[in-house]
Design an enzyme around this catalytic site. Sequence first.
Site, mmCIF file in Angstrom:
data_model
loop_
_atom_site.group_PDB
_atom_site.id
_atom_site.type_symbol
_atom_site.label_atom_id
_atom_site.label_comp_id
_atom_site.label_asym_id
_atom_site.label_seq_id
_atom_site.Cartn_x
_atom_site.Cartn_y
_atom_site.Cartn_z
ATOM 1 N N ASN A 161 0.803 -1.236 0.000
ATOM 2 C CA ASN A 161 0.000 0.000 0.000
ATOM 3 C C ASN A 161 0.833 1.282 0.000
ATOM 4 O O ASN A 161 0.400 2.300 -0.518
ATOM 5 C CB ASN A 161 -1.051 -0.011 1.111
ATOM 6 C CG ASN A 161 -0.476 -0.068 2.494
ATOM 7 O OD1 ASN A 161 0.678 -0.430 2.679
ATOM 8 N ND2 ASN A 161 -1.270 0.284 3.482
ATOM 9 N N GLU A 260 4.656 -3.707 12.447
ATOM 10 C CA GLU A 260 3.685 -2.640 12.125
ATOM 11 C C GLU A 260 2.525 -3.333 11.440
ATOM 12 O O GLU A 260 2.616 -3.688 10.263
ATOM 13 C CB GLU A 260 4.329 -1.600 11.198
ATOM 14 C CG GLU A 260 5.461 -0.819 11.830
ATOM 15 C CD GLU A 260 4.978 0.191 12.878
ATOM 16 O OE1 GLU A 260 3.764 0.447 12.958
ATOM 17 O OE2 GLU A 260 5.826 0.709 13.624
ATOM 18 N N GLU A 468 8.346 3.125 14.587
ATOM 19 C CA GLU A 468 9.208 3.529 13.478
ATOM 20 C C GLU A 468 9.199 5.047 13.381
ATOM 21 O O GLU A 468 8.163 5.687 13.567
ATOM 22 C CB GLU A 468 8.708 2.904 12.166
ATOM 23 C CG GLU A 468 8.915 1.400 12.142
ATOM 24 C CD GLU A 468 8.636 0.762 10.798
ATOM 25 O OE1 GLU A 468 7.764 1.239 10.056
ATOM 26 O OE2 GLU A 468 9.299 -0.245 10.481
HETATM 27 P P1 NAP Z 1 0.213 -8.864 4.028
HETATM 28 O O1 NAP Z 1 -0.606 -9.769 3.205
HETATM 29 O O2 NAP Z 1 0.407 -9.188 5.458
HETATM 30 O O3 NAP Z 1 1.618 -8.739 3.285
HETATM 31 C C1 NAP Z 1 2.648 -7.923 3.746
HETATM 32 C C2 NAP Z 1 3.982 -8.466 3.267
HETATM 33 O O4 NAP Z 1 4.191 -9.750 3.847
HETATM 34 C C3 NAP Z 1 4.065 -8.674 1.753
HETATM 35 O O5 NAP Z 1 5.364 -8.398 1.337
HETATM 36 C C4 NAP Z 1 3.742 -10.150 1.613
HETATM 37 O O6 NAP Z 1 4.232 -10.735 0.436
HETATM 38 C C5 NAP Z 1 4.462 -10.686 2.826
HETATM 39 N N1 NAP Z 1 4.004 -12.012 3.243
HETATM 40 C C6 NAP Z 1 2.796 -12.573 3.087
HETATM 41 N N2 NAP Z 1 2.795 -13.812 3.627
HETATM 42 C C7 NAP Z 1 4.033 -14.036 4.119
HETATM 43 C C8 NAP Z 1 4.675 -15.125 4.781
HETATM 44 N N3 NAP Z 1 4.020 -16.261 5.056
HETATM 45 N N4 NAP Z 1 5.970 -14.998 5.137
HETATM 46 C C9 NAP Z 1 6.653 -13.875 4.868
HETATM 47 N N5 NAP Z 1 6.111 -12.812 4.245
HETATM 48 C C10 NAP Z 1 4.813 -12.879 3.880
HETATM 49 O O7 NAP Z 1 -0.361 -7.374 4.006
HETATM 50 P P2 NAP Z 1 -0.739 -6.500 2.751
HETATM 51 O O8 NAP Z 1 -2.063 -6.945 2.245
HETATM 52 O O9 NAP Z 1 0.399 -6.436 1.802
HETATM 53 O O10 NAP Z 1 -0.837 -5.056 3.427
HETATM 54 C C11 NAP Z 1 -1.980 -4.600 4.043
HETATM 55 C C12 NAP Z 1 -1.878 -4.772 5.554
HETATM 56 O O11 NAP Z 1 -0.734 -4.089 6.026
HETATM 57 C C13 NAP Z 1 -3.057 -4.152 6.273
HETATM 58 O O12 NAP Z 1 -3.448 -4.992 7.320
HETATM 59 C C14 NAP Z 1 -2.477 -2.853 6.805
HETATM 60 O O13 NAP Z 1 -3.146 -2.331 7.923
HETATM 61 C C15 NAP Z 1 -1.078 -3.258 7.126
HETATM 62 N N6 NAP Z 1 -0.189 -2.090 7.189
HETATM 63 C C16 NAP Z 1 0.264 -1.692 8.399
HETATM 64 C C17 NAP Z 1 1.082 -0.564 8.491
HETATM 65 C C18 NAP Z 1 1.583 -0.088 9.818
HETATM 66 O O14 NAP Z 1 2.481 0.743 9.830
HETATM 67 N N7 NAP Z 1 1.063 -0.557 10.932
HETATM 68 C C19 NAP Z 1 1.431 0.136 7.342
HETATM 69 C C20 NAP Z 1 0.947 -0.314 6.108
HETATM 70 C C21 NAP Z 1 0.145 -1.437 6.051
HETATM 71 P P3 NAP Z 1 3.257 -10.847 -0.860
HETATM 72 O O15 NAP Z 1 3.098 -9.473 -1.360
HETATM 73 O O16 NAP Z 1 3.961 -11.722 -1.815
HETATM 74 O O17 NAP Z 1 1.961 -11.433 -0.373
#
Ligand code: NAP
Length: 487
Positions: A161, A260, A468
Amino acid sequence: MGELTETGVVDAVGKELFIGGKWVPSSTGRTFAVEDPATGQVLCEVADASPEDGRAALDAAVAAQADWAKTPPRERSEILRRAYELLNSRADELALLMTLEMGKPLAEAKGEIVYAAEFFRWFSEEAVRIDGGYQVAPNGAGRFLVTKQPVGPCLLITPWNFPMAMGGRKIGPAIAAGCTMVIKPAEQTPLSMLALAAILTEAGLPAGVLNVVTTSDPGGVMEPMIKDGRARKLSFTGSTAVGRKLLEQCADKVLRTSMELGGNAPFLVFDDADLDAAVEGAMQAKMRNIGEACTAANRFYVQRGVADEFARRLTERMSALPLGRGTEPGVVVGPLIDNDAVAKVTELVTDATQRGAKVLTGGTTVDGPGNFYQATVLTDVPRDARMASEEIFGPVAPISVFDDEDEAVAAANDTEYGLVSYVYTNDLKRALRVSESLEAGMIGLNQGIVSNPAAPFGGVKQSGLGREGGTVGIDEFLETKYVAVSL
Ligand code: NAP
């Protein structure tokens, strides 16, 4: 680069893995496609790392660690400063690249490049301020010498995102602290990170300090690295579900972690609030990044006396937002990241309306191509609607009414998340009382955006661990060591 074109900015980026300062293909020769979410068209193919490639990247980070830890802080600082300047000078081309792979409107993409660059400037300033201590022991005979040292090789994982800022928020402090790293960007948005690797190299970052692996198999590639034993830290930004899984994996070798994770931000409007400011803040908190932000206002709780007027004004603003491809001038509502995201938003809106919510504007998808959902306002959203407890991650603003402060705080805290809460009130005592009562790592008090590289960003409860940015951001990448001295 000459005139900016879509193919020009995509062609200019390295599409291979970046390991040990070299661009290399995947050991399997495989690639995966990166698509434009506004059109569904393939932009390009990038290298698809295997677990062996992951190991090679970790080898490179481990090999570079000792020398990198010894570099003078001023040298690390100046590399970061140059990266800040390069990012700003290339903001237009980097913004276009980001809009193409992620979908957000160009103006927001440029805003993210500037925001990401600020992390490099901030941590260039922090790199030369790593402190220590000298203390007389309570018995008077000894002395305590306290120093801080880099944690060691780090693994960084980032979401789609904010393709540049989420990486910058980790890479900046890791470089400042003297850590080497392997970063895995999201599969859907790898291009911004690959462009950043080239910029950091141009800024003078030595080979092996930053290694980038792009892969369609995140678990298969990252788990062996997490369990390898040579990486000392995992810094993850993404969903709470994946974060939980990674914490379990980190337990194996007791890795330090920064997490995060997801959010479910409440947005509270009291009847003494400046309603113009509340509506403006609501637009920012809801519509930044098309609602696809961990900080996105997910639940609007408005006091009864101003609820109808707030809903009317918000609806007027939301229904006027231009929707389209992020590259088109004036567009605010770009596409969601993929079909699954549109399906999830549709499901949550249907669930809410079946439970009695009313649609004031929007409420439907938009015919393709691309993954569009209309800017939507719902009212009378019951507390048991799924969107009260799940991240919407789209342009939908659900409004519920409350009568008193205790009810508002209880509703706001009724979630497993605790990243950010927004509060609009002109009563100073209430502002402080409510800010203290809300279970969140960050509060937007009469303001709809909290993100700032100079402030500590992070959540409580299941929104994460650690912070962060700010003066504490570098500590996530430092270990404290104390030397006991006997005089
Ligand atoms: P996600 O599905 O958890 O993916 C995040 C990252 O983790 C991606 O690079 C993903 O790779 C990787 N990943 C997925 N499964 C994994 C595994 N089993 N082992 C290691 N890495 C793995 O989240 P998203 O859909 O990309 O992002 C949206 C989420 O991020 C929302 O919940 C949002 O609230 C959260 N977010 C939090 C913050 C914060 O600062 N708190 C900031 C931004 C976003 P792939 O892309 O290949 O699936």
